[in-house]
Write an enzyme that holds these catalytic residues in place. Sequence first.
Site, PDB file in Angstrom:
ATOM      1  N   ASN A 109      98.825 -14.474  76.375  1.00 46.64           N
ATOM      2  CA  ASN A 109      98.133 -14.442  75.072  1.00 46.64           C
ATOM      3  C   ASN A 109      97.181 -13.254  74.987  1.00 46.64           C
ATOM      4  O   ASN A 109      97.074 -12.612  73.944  1.00 46.64           O
ATOM      5  CB  ASN A 109      97.373 -15.752  74.842  1.00 46.64           C
ATOM      6  CG  ASN A 109      98.281 -16.819  74.279  1.00 46.64           C
ATOM      7  OD1 ASN A 109      98.717 -16.738  73.135  1.00 46.64           O
ATOM      8  ND2 ASN A 109      98.598 -17.813  75.090  1.00 46.64           N
TER       9      ASN A 109
ATOM     10  N   ARG B 120      77.490 -23.970  86.434  1.00 46.87           N
ATOM     11  CA  ARG B 120      78.276 -23.436  85.324  1.00 46.87           C
ATOM     12  C   ARG B 120      77.430 -22.457  84.500  1.00 46.87           C
ATOM     13  O   ARG B 120      77.899 -21.406  84.076  1.00 46.87           O
ATOM     14  CB  ARG B 120      78.740 -24.612  84.452  1.00 46.87           C
ATOM     15  CG  ARG B 120      79.789 -24.264  83.426  1.00 46.87           C
ATOM     16  CD  ARG B 120      80.232 -25.502  82.674  1.00 46.87           C
ATOM     17  NE  ARG B 120      80.845 -26.487  83.539  1.00 46.87           N
ATOM     18  CZ  ARG B 120      82.109 -26.446  83.950  1.00 46.87           C
ATOM     19  NH1 ARG B 120      82.904 -25.478  83.553  1.00 46.87           N
ATOM     20  NH2 ARG B 120      82.587 -27.376  84.740  1.00 46.87           N
TER      21      ARG B 120
ATOM     22  N   MET C  20      90.511 -21.294  82.073  1.00 47.59           N
ATOM     23  CA  MET C  20      90.680 -22.686  82.462  1.00 47.59           C
ATOM     24  C   MET C  20      89.393 -23.412  82.860  1.00 47.59           C
ATOM     25  O   MET C  20      89.422 -24.357  83.633  1.00 47.59           O
ATOM     26  CB  MET C  20      91.712 -22.789  83.605  1.00 47.59           C
ATOM     27  CG  MET C  20      93.085 -22.293  83.225  1.00 47.59           C
ATOM     28  SD  MET C  20      93.728 -23.066  81.715  1.00 47.59           S
ATOM     29  CE  MET C  20      94.135 -24.686  82.350  1.00 47.59           C
TER      30      MET C  20
ATOM     31  N   HIS D 178      95.216 -23.337  71.880  1.00 48.71           N
ATOM     32  CA  HIS D 178      95.588 -24.576  72.581  1.00 48.71           C
ATOM     33  C   HIS D 178      97.055 -24.882  72.253  1.00 48.71           C
ATOM     34  O   HIS D 178      97.444 -24.822  71.079  1.00 48.71           O
ATOM     35  CB  HIS D 178      94.670 -25.713  72.094  1.00 48.71           C
ATOM     36  CG  HIS D 178      94.934 -27.002  72.786  1.00 48.71           C
ATOM     37  ND1 HIS D 178      94.529 -27.237  74.089  1.00 48.71           N
ATOM     38  CD2 HIS D 178      95.578 -28.119  72.386  1.00 48.71           C
ATOM     39  CE1 HIS D 178      94.902 -28.450  74.441  1.00 48.71           C
ATOM     40  NE2 HIS D 178      95.544 -29.004  73.428  1.00 48.71           N
TER      41      HIS D 178
ATOM     42  N   GLU E 208     102.470 -19.010  70.000  1.00 42.22           N
ATOM     43  CA  GLU E 208     101.075 -18.683  70.351  1.00 42.22           C
ATOM     44  C   GLU E 208     100.855 -17.183  70.195  1.00 42.22           C
ATOM     45  O   GLU E 208      99.834 -16.730  69.687  1.00 42.22           O
ATOM     46  CB  GLU E 208     100.770 -19.095  71.797  1.00 42.22           C
ATOM     47  CG  GLU E 208     100.800 -20.593  72.029  1.00 42.22           C
ATOM     48  CD  GLU E 208     100.353 -20.973  73.438  1.00 42.22           C
ATOM     49  OE1 GLU E 208      99.424 -20.356  73.958  1.00 42.22           O
ATOM     50  OE2 GLU E 208     100.962 -21.894  74.014  1.00 42.22           O
TER      51      GLU E 208
HETATM   52  C1  GRF Z   1      98.560 -21.057  76.902  1.00 40.37           C
HETATM   53  O1  GRF Z   1      99.557 -22.030  76.727  1.00 40.37           O
HETATM   54  C2  GRF Z   1      97.328 -21.384  76.096  1.00 40.37           C
HETATM   55  O2  GRF Z   1      97.636 -22.042  74.897  1.00 40.37           O
HETATM   56  C3  GRF Z   1      96.562 -22.302  77.010  1.00 40.37           C
HETATM   57  O3  GRF Z   1      96.783 -21.800  78.289  1.00 40.37           O
HETATM   58  C4  GRF Z   1      98.005 -21.067  78.331  1.00 40.37           C
HETATM   59  C5  GRF Z   1      97.660 -19.692  78.808  1.00 40.37           C
HETATM   60  O4  GRF Z   1      98.788 -18.869  78.962  1.00 40.37           O
HETATM   61  N1  GRF Z   1      95.168 -22.364  76.609  1.00 40.37           N
HETATM   62  P1  GRF Z   1      98.601 -17.295  79.092  1.00 40.37           P
HETATM   63  O5  GRF Z   1      97.650 -17.077  80.271  1.00 40.37           O
HETATM   64  O6  GRF Z   1      98.026 -16.798  77.822  1.00 40.37           O
HETATM   65  O7  GRF Z   1      99.968 -16.761  79.377  1.00 40.37           O
END
Ligand code: GRF
Length: 218
Positions: A14, A65, A90, A109, A174
């Site tokens: 992404n 955090r 994450m 998401h 996405e």
């Molecule tokens: C994607 O599916 C996004 O929607 C989720 O985590 C994944 C990340 O994939 N939050 P990438 O690292 O962008 O390939």
Amino acid sequence: MKKVGILISGRGSNMESLLLSMRERDFPCDAKVVISNIETASGLEKAKKLNVKTEVINHKDSKTREEHDEKMIEVLKKEGVEIVCLAGYMRLLSPLFVREFKNKILNIHPALLPAFPGLDVQKKAVESGVRFSGCTVHLVDELCDHGPILLQSVVPVFPDDDSDKLAKRILKFEHKTYPLALKLFAEEKFEIEGNRALLKVDNSEYEEIVKKLMWNGE
Ligand code: GRF
């Protein structure tokens, strides 16, 4: 041009689609920095190849955090970042971070929020028997996978889908949905009213947006 910072933890597909879009003419954003909390995230290489500055801020080097988030805030502020995009980042953000960039943090998401917040959501969608799923780009508030929705795309869930097949189908969307949401956001086309983001475009413009994000048998 709005200055953008991207947070990642993994492969960064992404992030890559955002960076590639930002190279296009008329895209109102400039990528200033990509920050990963994981040193081995393969997305870092992708960002370097696109000549975008990268930083690793390992969360394990901070006791809390907040301490980790403060380090990220410092880098983002130094770069003059105005919009933060989470792209497979994450970790939960602290309220401190969310307040610092209030209504300026976007997340993607891989489900149609408010359905299926959390992790492994493509598997949850398949197992729940829903007929459609998709992705959501939203503003980040202090709750997990929550905040005003900017854009969504819908894809079908096929009878023989497993979570991998569905995840692939969603991921393709996405990569279209996130850049478009960022563009509209940077152009200040959203008005935030409580937990709603009102899209200030007329119906014909909205139709164009929907067409771009429509599943078309691919
Ligand atoms: C994607 O599916 C996004 O929607 C989720 O985590 C994944 C990340 O994939 N939050 P990438 O690292 O962008 O390939």
